[in-house]
Motif scaffolding. Structure first.
Motif, PDB file in Angstrom:
ATOM      1  N   LEU A 280      -4.695  -7.875  -0.294  1.00  0.00           N
ATOM      2  CA  LEU A 280      -5.719  -8.519   0.522  1.00  0.00           C
ATOM      3  C   LEU A 280      -5.480 -10.021   0.594  1.00  0.00           C
ATOM      4  O   LEU A 280      -5.514 -10.629   1.659  1.00  0.00           O
ATOM      5  CB  LEU A 280      -7.109  -8.228  -0.061  1.00  0.00           C
ATOM      6  N   CYS A 281      -5.202 -10.608  -0.567  1.00  0.00           N
ATOM      7  CA  CYS A 281      -5.056 -12.055  -0.632  1.00  0.00           C
ATOM      8  C   CYS A 281      -3.874 -12.511   0.223  1.00  0.00           C
ATOM      9  O   CYS A 281      -3.991 -13.472   0.996  1.00  0.00           O
ATOM     10  CB  CYS A 281      -4.876 -12.476  -2.084  1.00  0.00           C
ATOM     11  N   ILE A 282      -2.751 -11.820   0.125  1.00  0.00           N
ATOM     12  CA  ILE A 282      -1.566 -12.247   0.875  1.00  0.00           C
ATOM     13  C   ILE A 282      -1.786 -12.018   2.377  1.00  0.00           C
ATOM     14  O   ILE A 282      -1.364 -12.825   3.202  1.00  0.00           O
ATOM     15  CB  ILE A 282      -0.285 -11.548   0.352  1.00  0.00           C
ATOM     16  N   THR A 283      -2.494 -10.962   2.738  1.00  0.00           N
ATOM     17  CA  THR A 283      -2.801 -10.729   4.153  1.00  0.00           C
ATOM     18  C   THR A 283      -3.619 -11.882   4.726  1.00  0.00           C
ATOM     19  O   THR A 283      -3.332 -12.397   5.807  1.00  0.00           O
ATOM     20  CB  THR A 283      -3.595  -9.419   4.333  1.00  0.00           C
ATOM     21  N   LEU A 284      -4.639 -12.287   3.986  1.00  0.00           N
ATOM     22  CA  LEU A 284      -5.495 -13.355   4.488  1.00  0.00           C
ATOM     23  C   LEU A 284      -4.739 -14.670   4.559  1.00  0.00           C
ATOM     24  O   LEU A 284      -4.920 -15.469   5.472  1.00  0.00           O
ATOM     25  CB  LEU A 284      -6.739 -13.500   3.608  1.00  0.00           C
ATOM     26  N   MET A 285      -3.853 -14.905   3.586  1.00  0.00           N
ATOM     27  CA  MET A 285      -3.068 -16.136   3.599  1.00  0.00           C
ATOM     28  C   MET A 285      -2.129 -16.173   4.798  1.00  0.00           C
ATOM     29  O   MET A 285      -2.055 -17.163   5.517  1.00  0.00           O
ATOM     30  CB  MET A 285      -2.257 -16.264   2.321  1.00  0.00           C
ATOM     31  N   LEU A 286      -1.390 -15.080   5.004  1.00  0.00           N
ATOM     32  CA  LEU A 286      -0.453 -15.041   6.123  1.00  0.00           C
ATOM     33  C   LEU A 286      -1.206 -15.080   7.449  1.00  0.00           C
ATOM     34  O   LEU A 286      -0.760 -15.705   8.413  1.00  0.00           O
ATOM     35  CB  LEU A 286       0.433 -13.794   6.041  1.00  0.00           C
ATOM     36  N   GLY A 287      -2.364 -14.437   7.470  1.00  0.00           N
ATOM     37  CA  GLY A 287      -3.170 -14.449   8.685  1.00  0.00           C
ATOM     38  C   GLY A 287      -3.671 -15.845   9.017  1.00  0.00           C
ATOM     39  O   GLY A 287      -3.692 -16.254  10.173  1.00  0.00           O
ATOM     40  N   THR A 288      -4.051 -16.583   7.985  1.00  0.00           N
ATOM     41  CA  THR A 288      -4.504 -17.957   8.187  1.00  0.00           C
ATOM     42  C   THR A 288      -3.426 -18.765   8.885  1.00  0.00           C
ATOM     43  O   THR A 288      -3.691 -19.545   9.794  1.00  0.00           O
ATOM     44  CB  THR A 288      -4.804 -18.616   6.832  1.00  0.00           C
ATOM     45  N   ALA A 289      -2.175 -18.560   8.447  1.00  0.00           N
ATOM     46  CA  ALA A 289      -1.075 -19.313   9.039  1.00  0.00           C
ATOM     47  C   ALA A 289      -0.674 -18.733  10.385  1.00  0.00           C
ATOM     48  O   ALA A 289       0.178 -19.292  11.061  1.00  0.00           O
ATOM     49  CB  ALA A 289       0.111 -19.320   8.084  1.00  0.00           C
ATOM     50  N   GLY A 290      -1.272 -17.624  10.797  1.00  0.00           N
ATOM     51  CA  GLY A 290      -0.872 -16.997  12.049  1.00  0.00           C
ATOM     52  C   GLY A 290      -1.989 -16.858  13.064  1.00  0.00           C
ATOM     53  O   GLY A 290      -1.816 -16.205  14.074  1.00  0.00           O
ATOM     54  N   ALA A 442      -8.906  -9.088  11.955  1.00  0.00           N
ATOM     55  CA  ALA A 442      -8.357 -10.109  12.848  1.00  0.00           C
ATOM     56  C   ALA A 442      -7.239 -10.876  12.153  1.00  0.00           C
ATOM     57  O   ALA A 442      -6.222 -11.217  12.765  1.00  0.00           O
ATOM     58  CB  ALA A 442      -9.456 -11.061  13.295  1.00  0.00           C
ATOM     59  N   PHE A 443      -7.406 -11.095  10.854  1.00  0.00           N
ATOM     60  CA  PHE A 443      -6.364 -11.800  10.107  1.00  0.00           C
ATOM     61  C   PHE A 443      -5.110 -10.951   9.969  1.00  0.00           C
ATOM     62  O   PHE A 443      -3.997 -11.462  10.066  1.00  0.00           O
ATOM     63  CB  PHE A 443      -6.878 -12.204   8.726  1.00  0.00           C
ATOM     64  N   SER A 444      -5.288  -9.657   9.739  1.00  0.00           N
ATOM     65  CA  SER A 444      -4.119  -8.779   9.660  1.00  0.00           C
ATOM     66  C   SER A 444      -3.338  -8.855  10.958  1.00  0.00           C
ATOM     67  O   SER A 444      -2.111  -8.913  10.958  1.00  0.00           O
ATOM     68  CB  SER A 444      -4.541  -7.324   9.444  1.00  0.00           C
ATOM     69  N   LEU A 445      -4.084  -8.848  12.058  1.00  0.00           N
ATOM     70  CA  LEU A 445      -3.440  -8.898  13.368  1.00  0.00           C
ATOM     71  C   LEU A 445      -2.662 -10.203  13.529  1.00  0.00           C
ATOM     72  O   LEU A 445      -1.512 -10.200  13.968  1.00  0.00           O
ATOM     73  CB  LEU A 445      -4.529  -8.764  14.438  1.00  0.00           C
ATOM     74  N   GLY A 446      -3.272 -11.318  13.142  1.00  0.00           N
ATOM     75  CA  GLY A 446      -2.585 -12.609  13.217  1.00  0.00           C
ATOM     76  C   GLY A 446      -1.353 -12.627  12.319  1.00  0.00           C
ATOM     77  O   GLY A 446      -0.280 -13.079  12.714  1.00  0.00           O
ATOM     78  N   ALA A 447      -1.511 -12.092  11.104  1.00  0.00           N
ATOM     79  CA  ALA A 447      -0.396 -12.093  10.152  1.00  0.00           C
ATOM     80  C   ALA A 447       0.746 -11.219  10.642  1.00  0.00           C
ATOM     81  O   ALA A 447       1.910 -11.573  10.527  1.00  0.00           O
ATOM     82  CB  ALA A 447      -0.881 -11.617   8.783  1.00  0.00           C
ATOM     83  N   ASN A 448       0.416 -10.064  11.214  1.00  0.00           N
ATOM     84  CA  ASN A 448       1.454  -9.119  11.617  1.00  0.00           C
ATOM     85  C   ASN A 448       2.157  -9.509  12.910  1.00  0.00           C
ATOM     86  O   ASN A 448       3.211  -8.954  13.221  1.00  0.00           O
ATOM     87  CB  ASN A 448       0.867  -7.715  11.786  1.00  0.00           C
ATOM     88  N   THR A 449       1.563 -10.398  13.689  1.00  0.00           N
ATOM     89  CA  THR A 449       2.205 -10.749  14.952  1.00  0.00           C
ATOM     90  C   THR A 449       2.615 -12.222  14.990  1.00  0.00           C
ATOM     91  O   THR A 449       3.800 -12.541  14.981  1.00  0.00           O
ATOM     92  CB  THR A 449       1.273 -10.435  16.140  1.00  0.00           C
ATOM     93  N   PHE A 450       1.648 -13.131  15.004  1.00  0.00           N
ATOM     94  CA  PHE A 450       1.995 -14.541  15.195  1.00  0.00           C
ATOM     95  C   PHE A 450       2.723 -15.153  14.018  1.00  0.00           C
ATOM     96  O   PHE A 450       3.606 -15.983  14.190  1.00  0.00           O
ATOM     97  CB  PHE A 450       0.749 -15.371  15.529  1.00  0.00           C
ATOM     98  N   SER A 499      -5.867  -5.102   4.803  1.00  0.00           N
ATOM     99  CA  SER A 499      -4.730  -5.739   4.126  1.00  0.00           C
ATOM    100  C   SER A 499      -3.405  -5.267   4.681  1.00  0.00           C
ATOM    101  O   SER A 499      -2.414  -5.228   3.967  1.00  0.00           O
ATOM    102  CB  SER A 499      -4.763  -5.432   2.624  1.00  0.00           C
ATOM    103  N   SER A 500      -3.345  -4.913   5.957  1.00  0.00           N
ATOM    104  CA  SER A 500      -2.137  -4.253   6.448  1.00  0.00           C
ATOM    105  C   SER A 500      -0.919  -5.167   6.496  1.00  0.00           C
ATOM    106  O   SER A 500       0.198  -4.692   6.620  1.00  0.00           O
ATOM    107  CB  SER A 500      -2.380  -3.629   7.824  1.00  0.00           C
ATOM    108  N   ALA A 501      -1.126  -6.493   6.356  1.00  0.00           N
ATOM    109  CA  ALA A 501       0.035  -7.390   6.416  1.00  0.00           C
ATOM    110  C   ALA A 501       0.968  -7.190   5.232  1.00  0.00           C
ATOM    111  O   ALA A 501       2.131  -7.575   5.288  1.00  0.00           O
ATOM    112  CB  ALA A 501      -0.413  -8.840   6.489  1.00  0.00           C
ATOM    113  N   VAL A 502       0.479  -6.576   4.179  1.00  0.00           N
ATOM    114  CA  VAL A 502       1.327  -6.359   3.020  1.00  0.00           C
ATOM    115  C   VAL A 502       2.502  -5.456   3.393  1.00  0.00           C
ATOM    116  O   VAL A 502       3.614  -5.599   2.893  1.00  0.00           O
ATOM    117  CB  VAL A 502       0.505  -5.819   1.822  1.00  0.00           C
ATOM    118  N   LEU A 503       2.271  -4.551   4.319  1.00  0.00           N
ATOM    119  CA  LEU A 503       3.370  -3.753   4.872  1.00  0.00           C
ATOM    120  C   LEU A 503       3.895  -4.383   6.162  1.00  0.00           C
ATOM    121  O   LEU A 503       5.103  -4.447   6.397  1.00  0.00           O
ATOM    122  CB  LEU A 503       2.883  -2.326   5.163  1.00  0.00           C
TER     123      LEU A 503
END
Lengths: 537, 115
Positions: A280-290, A442-450, A499-503
């Motif tokens: 969860l934490c890494i997803t939100l972090m990557l999403g913040t940057a995306g 929304a953060f997962s989406l940002g992390a996984n794409t942008f 937390s889908s950005a973890v994958l």
């Protein structure tokens, strides 16, 4: 391409409508009581926001897009903070900490730690690249209209999902204050947001965001002193005082019998695993940057250095609230263990409930409700702008009709805002999950794409257009796939939809690297521009 | 072309980018270790006898180590230490890292007269 967009949008609506993760909205005000003082506060705030919007009215489209590129460091930091802090920070985060204890601290860290990534890896380079919007960057860097269109669509999707959570917050607070039902509240609240975004555009929104930040901090801090005092904790700095309350929740004390103590509240892995905390934490972090509307703030500053210092100030302004949110959760939990009754508790309203549980007069809770609404407003304002500009600037102007006039673009932007605003209402009438969880999607989406597109786009000049397109497809597939798989499956256990950005992020990065190496190198101009972004010439 | 203009984070080119990237790496390592290294440490020092029943999202119920250790049982400013570390100290550390990087890069840019 259009087919793909239509397919994506309809899939999304079906998803929202089918309500795969059902969670009803609790009526916070079943007696339909009209709370006079909170109502006056709320109305006064709404009038203030609309007035600020009117006085800082956008003059032309240049202003509408990027606020004239002239915002100072601290002012910009406050705007970043209030744009950032939504109902998810103000209401949702405390609600999750209340429910999940230490596990939900991953929200606090994820939503602040991402700024380190954003600053170090993105802010300066994005500003130096000199584009107006995220799809503009992607369209140019990846020399592809398809990539531009897809990224514009993703911006709209992110704005959409993110706003659904915010509207839920607005609806719940209006319900609590005015005693009108949740559905009516959502519609009334949205009308006001739409009104000021349409009147003012982003220049008004930037001014408004600064006003809203001040409102958020004052309303969030003030009641806490009284709550801490009432419960018998160190109240001069309640952010420190709640530590003892945490201890008492876990071990008993200050009126809580040892047998009634709930150690799972503070113990790190009593409810969830370390893996889920990490995911969860890494997803939100990557999403913040995306998140496009966060990256979007860097186009507004005239100098690169200002862009970076705005992040530092922004993070500080955010931290003031994030240091405070766990206090509400802890005090509400404490009161709850003490057995204070007679309050309609809903996790997404725990901030307001905390004031009620502590037995404070109604206007304290009203203060918090009004603050929660302004937090939601400031974010929705920015999101609607980002979504509408993706539509008017990136899709209509750049692709469909490059010869359009400024006036026409402005009209399209406003129509886009209304269409987006109204479609969000439809989804928010029957919200699918808790506020912070919707926001996490929304953060997962940002992390996984942008995030991967910006990361590789800025830091690896070999990345090709085909890789960008493939990356976005994989990112969308992982994000929505994780929402569609049955919640009880083993896959859903390892890749929760929040937390889908973890994958997703590793999958997208690998896809992009492999595809890049298989396709022809980008043109020399692209590499030269990127070289200039990183080095002095 | 005699000059290499390929940008790669792991193979920086040019004096400015080389210095910038090594600082970025340092900050990212501190950032990662502070958050996830601590999580790992919590797991590592956890008392194996303190367990709880946890219901997984798959419906399965497992017995799991709850993570009780000297990190959670030491009081700091009233807090269980790990809670204070995560909820307050880490955020302050993030602000410091951002501040540090901004100072560094401003100086580097003025040395390279880059705007």
């Amino acid at each position: 391409m259009k087919k793909l967009m239509q397919w994506g949008l309809s899939l999304f609506f079906v998803l929202m409508a089918s309500n795969v993760f059902a969670a009803g909205v609790q009526d916070l005000n079943p007696e339909g009581k009209f709370k006079v003082i909170p109502a006056i506060m709320m109305i006064a705030l709404l009038i203030l926001f609309v007035m600020v919007g009117v006085f800082a009215k956008a003059q032309n489209t240049e202003d509408y897009w990027a606020a004239g590129r002239g915002v100072g460091q601290i002012g910009g930091g406050m705007a970043i903070a209030s744009n950032w802090m939504s109902a998810a920070s103000y209401l949702g985060m405390a609600g999750l900490i209340y429910l999940k204890g230490y596990f939900a601290i991953s929200y606090v860290l994820g939503w602040t730690g991402g700024y380190v990534l954003l600053l170090v890896l993105m802010a300066g380079q994005v500003r130096r690249y000199g584009k107006y919007t995220a799809p503009d960057f992607i369209g140019d860097r990846y020399y592809s209209t398809t990539a531009r269109l897809m990224s514009a669509l993703i911006v709209i999707l992110i704005s959409f999902v993110y706003s659904v959570g915010q509207y839920k917050g607005i609806g719940m607070m209006f319900n609590w204050i005015f005693g009108i039902n949740y559905q009516t509240s959502v519609i009334v609240g949205t009308g006001v947001v739409l009104a000021y975004v349409l009147i003012s555009g982003m220049l008004g929104a930037t001014k408004n965001m600064q006003v809203q930040y001040v409102v958020i901090v004052i309303t969030f801090f003030l009641p806490l002193f009284f709550i801490a005092n009432k419960l018998g904790y160190f109240s001069a700095v309640p952010q420190i005082g709640y530590g003892a309350a945490l201890w008492d929740i876990g071990h008993g004390g200050n009126g809580i019998a040892e047998a009634a103590a709930d150690a799972s509240y503070y113990l790190p892995f009593a409810k969830y695993t370390a893996y889920h905390w990490f995911a969860l934490c890494i997803t939100l972090m990557l999403g913040t940057a995306g998140l496009p509307h966060v990256i979007g703030r860097f186009y507004v500053v005239p100098r690169v250095s200002d862009a970076r210092w705005q992040v530092v100030w922004g993070l500080f302004c955010i931290a003031l609230v994030y240091w405070t949110a766990p206090c509400y959760a802890a005090f509400a939990k404490f009161s709850n263990l003490l057995g204070t009754g007679g309050v309609n508790i809903a996790p997404d309203a725990i901030v307001v409930n905390a004031a009620e549980l502590a037995g404070l007069p109604e206007w304290f809770a009203g203060f918090l409700a009004a603050g929660g609404v302004s937090a939601a407003f400031s974010t929705v304002g920015g999101l609607l702008m980002a979504g509408a500009s993706a539509f008017a600037h990136d899709i209509y102007f750049r692709v469909m009709n490059p010869n359009t006039t400024e006036e026409k673009k402005m009209v399209i932007a406003r129509v886009g805002t209304i269409v987006l605003g109204v479609s969000i209402i439809i989804a928010a009438l029957n919200p699918p999950a808790l506020i912070a969880q919707i926001t996490a999607v929304a953060f997962s989406l940002g992390a996984n794409t942008f995030f991967p597109l910006f990361l590789l786009g800025l830091w690896w000049s070999r990345t090709t257009k085909e890789a960008a397109i493939a990356g976005m497809v994989v990112g969308l597939a992982v994000t929505f796939g994780s929402m569609l798989i049955p919640k009880t499956s083993l896959l859903a256990y390892y890749v929760p939809f929040t937390s889908s950005a973890v994958l997703g992020v590793p999958a997208v990065l690998i896809t992009m690297i492999v595809v890049s190496l298989m396709t022809p190198e980008p043109a020399q101009e692209i590499k030269e521009l990127l070289y200039k972004v990183h080095n002095d010439e | 072309m005699e000059k290499d203009i390929n940008i790669n984070f792991f193979k920086p080119v040019g004096d400015f980018m080389t210095k910038d990237v090594s600082m970025k790496k340092l900050i990212l390592v501190i950032w990662f270790v502070a958050v996830y290294g601590f999580l790992f440490l919590l797991k590592l020092v956890a008392d194996p006898n303190a367990t709880a029943q946890v219901k997984l999202s798959t419906g399965e119920v497992v017995t799991q180590v709850v993570g009780k250790s000297f990190l959670t049982e030491t009081q700091f400013l009233g807090f269980p230490f790990h809670y204070w570390y995560s909820a307050q100290f880490c955020i302050a550390l993030f602000i410091f890292l951002c501040w540090w990087y901004c100072k560094f890069i401003d100086k580097l840019e003025s040395e390279h007269s880059k705007k």
